[in-house]
Design an enzyme around this catalytic site. Structure first.
Site, mmCIF file in Angstrom:
data_model
loop_
_atom_site.group_PDB
_atom_site.id
_atom_site.type_symbol
_atom_site.label_atom_id
_atom_site.label_comp_id
_atom_site.label_asym_id
_atom_site.label_seq_id
_atom_site.Cartn_x
_atom_site.Cartn_y
_atom_site.Cartn_z
ATOM 1 C CD GLU A 279 -3.318 0.997 2.123
ATOM 2 O OE1 GLU A 279 -3.423 -0.096 2.820
ATOM 3 O OE2 GLU A 279 -3.802 1.853 2.457
ATOM 4 C CD GLU A 282 -2.890 0.881 -4.126
ATOM 5 O OE1 GLU A 282 -2.742 0.269 -3.018
ATOM 6 O OE2 GLU A 282 -3.907 1.065 -4.500
ATOM 7 C CB CYS A 299 -6.402 -2.908 5.905
ATOM 8 S SG CYS A 299 -6.332 -1.358 6.667
ATOM 9 C CB SER A 319 -5.299 0.854 -0.816
ATOM 10 O OG SER A 319 -4.390 -0.127 -1.139
ATOM 11 C CE LYS A 358 -10.051 -7.866 8.627
ATOM 12 N NZ LYS A 358 -9.390 -7.312 7.175
ATOM 13 C CD GLU A 361 -10.883 -8.989 4.397
ATOM 14 O OE1 GLU A 361 -11.158 -8.101 5.238
ATOM 15 O OE2 GLU A 361 -9.734 -9.409 3.987
ATOM 16 C CD GLU A 366 -14.690 -9.457 -4.890
ATOM 17 O OE1 GLU A 366 -14.605 -9.697 -3.821
ATOM 18 O OE2 GLU A 366 -15.521 -8.438 -5.328
ATOM 19 C CB CYS A 498 -8.961 -3.654 14.906
ATOM 20 S SG CYS A 498 -8.587 -3.364 13.009
#
Lengths: 568, 163
Positions: A279, A282, A299, A319, A358, A361, A366, A498
């Site tokens: 990242e 990037e 994230c 990102s 999560k 996710e 994907e 978190c």
């Protein structure tokens, strides 16, 4: 201005806008509450906090009644105690009596209130409500029959997250907190952040458990089961075993996971360093090319889903780097499998996450399409249950190190677990790569929106950190209108990041989250290696396997894409 | 079979066109939620799911919030309603003078329960607390017409008028 009142014969001086509940707290009197939550607006629906006005004999809901000068309050008169117990019994009369098998057993505020108020029987009986359980989605489980209509979830979702996925519907006895047309929560614009689950005082909203799935993998001899723990877990899991809030228990955590039977104990912190490498590079590319700025972190899976629903026009600013959890699993299923000479379907990757999103996710198309997904995600709370199930004395466990190859982390990775951490960690690497100079501590706060200006050579990078999705929306509206000065935006769906995640120990309060965040920041300060690009395991990984950040292999394994979702 | 997506989208647009038109009279402010719901119900006869979703987008409210308001008020209906609404008074005076029997007779005639709608969407039947015409007890209203001093025997004739 302050005023003076008397509570249980003790004089107390408080600000004139204080409530009776706050005044009582000041003199050490803890009035029971249920709908009240210190971090949300006042509501006054449950009437479990009633106290008696000694002058008038009136019963007042202490959480919403402002103090007045000369007021005389009794919190423990027979009238007040009886009323509190009666009000609670009325709530219990329409609450399923299945505490022993409830997900919330042992951490339920309603159960605690019943105990504290001395409820030994429920004197009322009558019609009860029976609603269908919504456990269709991967993240959350909702049981409206256990709901006491305190409205905490409705408030947190509206006030903190600006999503309003849940709402009071119907009225009177038919009132129920649910979604539009009772659609499954997974099929609407819910971000899966789980803040509703952290404020729910009963078992009406909990995470969708993966515990039995994980036990199943551990018991399967054909599986090589590895575990990764997210950065914030080491700062929160100790709380459930009587340890001080914010205690860092990294080595005990590794020891406990070892005893549960995992073949290797790894850390998502390692992958957080990897995320920074990708990242950070990037961002440099975008910043130097002035393309798709501001760069927005990706994230946090709650935030990503919120963006897909509400700001699909800004998806290209996200990102493309996968989250640390998903990077870890991608590396485990390629590099680790190769190094260990394992069959691909032999490996089973478990994530211990602070987060209910999560679990969503993990199941993103994907990731599944590329076979790089995490196989099971359990929250901190679920891990605690597993540790308790096998009877480990966690607080007194002798610690052990995380395993080599994917277990080393830097201070930069540790602060991923709290708000501002991702930005600070990224910019440490960015600045050093571009100028060779070190970045000083940013010392960003934990709440609301924080800003920083970072000098990198002759240029200034404008950074913003948003805590909670309604703050994120505020910043993104500016970006959308073209009025934003920011180059780098970090978004954490949960306030405090978190450490305040939807899978963390409950009941959650800002005070508690603050201590957890400070624990991680101190951990970073004490680390010898504090920059991601100095993590020896990361350097080795690029050297032996990945090549360059953003290179062919890195791009294939460590980057992903997002999609527009309906705004239901 | 050929893909029908294009048609679906077109049908949806046609369906929502009257709503879009009535929304032109409003600013996108939360305070207009109830007036908009009332207008939309006037237009569609009830509040279909797609209509509520569209209203939530227009007002920048969540779908759940709009649904919460629509289900709170008994004036709003989320299911299709009959062309003709029959309201049977259950107030004290009507009760004393046999309102219950009138309701039973209408149920039998139409083959629906209280609150129900006939399959042909011709009639919706509702019992109400009091319509304020006690002197005419037992009384019913069909749409805006009042029919008073009823006996069960008169019911079929009245229903026939609206068929």
């Amino acid at each position: 201005m302050t005023i003076t009142l008397t509570i249980d014969d003790q004089e107390v001086e408080v600000k004139e806008d204080a409530t009776i509940l706050e005044a009582a707290k000041k003199v050490g009197i803890d009035i029971p509450t249920l709908c009240y939550h210190p971090d949300l607006t006042e509501f006054g629906s449950c009437r479990v906090c009633v106290v008696e006005n000694e002058e008038s004999g009136d019963l007042l809901a202490s959480c919403v009644t402002p103090v007045s000068d000369g007021m005389e309050i009794s919190t423990n008169s027979a009238k007040a105690r009886t009323a509190r117990r009666t009000n609670l019994e009325l709530l219990l009369a329409n609450h399923p009596n299945e505490c022993l098998t409830c997900d919330q057993n042992g951490m339920c505020e309603l159960q605690d209130a019943a105990y504290n108020l001395g409820v030994t029987e429920v004197s009322f009986s009558g019609e009860t409500t029976d609603y269908e359980v919504d456990d269709v989605g991967p993240s959350l489980k909702r049981e409206p029959s256990k709901c006491i209509l305190c409205g905490r979830c409705v408030r947190v979702c509206e006030e903190v997250q600006g999503v309003s996925a849940l709402e009071f519907t119907e009225r009177g006895f038919d009132s129920v907190v649910t979604t539009a047309f009772d659609m499954p929560q997974s099929e609407i614009n819910c971000a899966n952040c789980g803040q509703c689950a952290t404020v729910c005082p009963t078992g009406a909203i909990t995470e969708k458990s993966c515990v039995s799935k994980v036990w199943g993998a551990l018991e399967n001899e054909d599986k090589h089961v590895i575990v990764q723990t997210a950065p914030s877990i080491q700062a929160t899991v100790g709380e459930e075993f009587g340890m001080e809030e914010g205690s860092i228990v990294t080595e005990k955590l590794a020891a406990a996971l070892d005893k549960l039977g995992f073949d290797k104990i790894f850390s998502t912190d390692f992958a957080a360093d990897l995320t920074i490498m990708e990242e950070g590079n990037e961002f440099i590319k975008r910043f130097q090319g002035d393309k798709h700025l501001p760069h927005i972190t990706s994230c946090c899976p709650g935030w990503v889903k919120f963006c897909e629903h509400n700001y699909p026009d800004l998806i290209e600013n996200l990102s493309s780097a996968k989250s640390p959890m998903s990077m870890f699993s991608a590396i485990a299923k390629s590099y680790y499998v190769e190094e260990m000479d394992l069959d691909e379907d032999e490996l089973y990757v478990v994530g211990v996450m602070p987060c209910t999103a999560k679990k969503f996710e993990m199941n993103r198309d994907e990731l599944i399409e590329t076979g790089s997904e995490t196989d099971a995600v359990i929250t901190t709370r679920e891990l605690v249950r597993m540790i308790k199930e096998v009877g480990l004395d966690f607080a007194n466990l002798e610690g052990r190190e995380y395993d080599d190859m994917m277990g080393t982390s830097t201070g930069a990775a540790n602060i991923f677990g709290t708000t501002g951490g991702v930005a600070e960690a990224s910019l440490r690497t960015v600045k050093e790569k571009l100028t060779g100079e070190s970045l000083g501590r940013l010392n960003l706060g934990f709440e609301g929106i924080n800003e920083a200006e970072i000098e990198i050579g002759d240029e200034t990078v404008n950074v913003a950190i948003a805590n909670g999705l309604s703050n994120a929306a505020e910043i993104l509206d500016e970006v959308r209108e073209g009025n934003s000065k920011y180059d780098f935006i970090e978004v954490m769906a949960c306030p405090y990041g978190c450490v305040g995640g939807g899978g963390q120990p409950v009941p959650a309060t800002d005070e508690r989250k603050q201590k957890r965040g400070e624990g991680l920041k101190n951990m970073d300060g004490a680390k010898t290696i504090r920059k991601s690009h100095e993590n020896p395991e990361i350097l080795k990984l690029y050297d032996e396997f990945l090549g360059e950040p953003l290179g062919g292999e890195s791009h294939h394994l460590l980057h992903t894409r997002y999609k527009e979702r309906e705004r239901n | 079979m050929a893909c029908q997506c294009g048609n679906e989208e077109q049908n949806r647009e046609e369906f929502l066109a009257p709503l879009r038109e009535l929304l032109e009279d409003y600013e996108s402010k939360e305070k207009y939620l109830i007036p908009i719901l009332q207008d939309a119900q006037e237009e569609y006869g009830y509040l279909p799911k797609d209509v509520l979703r569209e209203i939530s987008g227009f007002l920048n409210l969540s779908f759940s919030q709009v649904y919460g308001v629509a289900t709170f008020y008994s004036q709003f209906h989320l299911e299709p309603r009959g062309e003709n609404i029959i309201r049977v008074c259950m107030g004290t005076a009507c009760h004393v003078r046999g309102g219950e029997k009138i309701l039973e007779k209408i149920k039998d005639e139409l083959g629906i329960e209280d609150g129900g709608t006939t399959d042909d969407l011709h009639f919706t039947l509702e019992s109400v607390a009091c319509i304020g015409a006690c002197g005419l007890a037992p009384v019913i209203m069909v749409n805006d017409d009042t029919h008073g001093r009823l006996t069960p025997e008169q019911v079929p004739e009245i229903i026939e008028e609206y068929k």
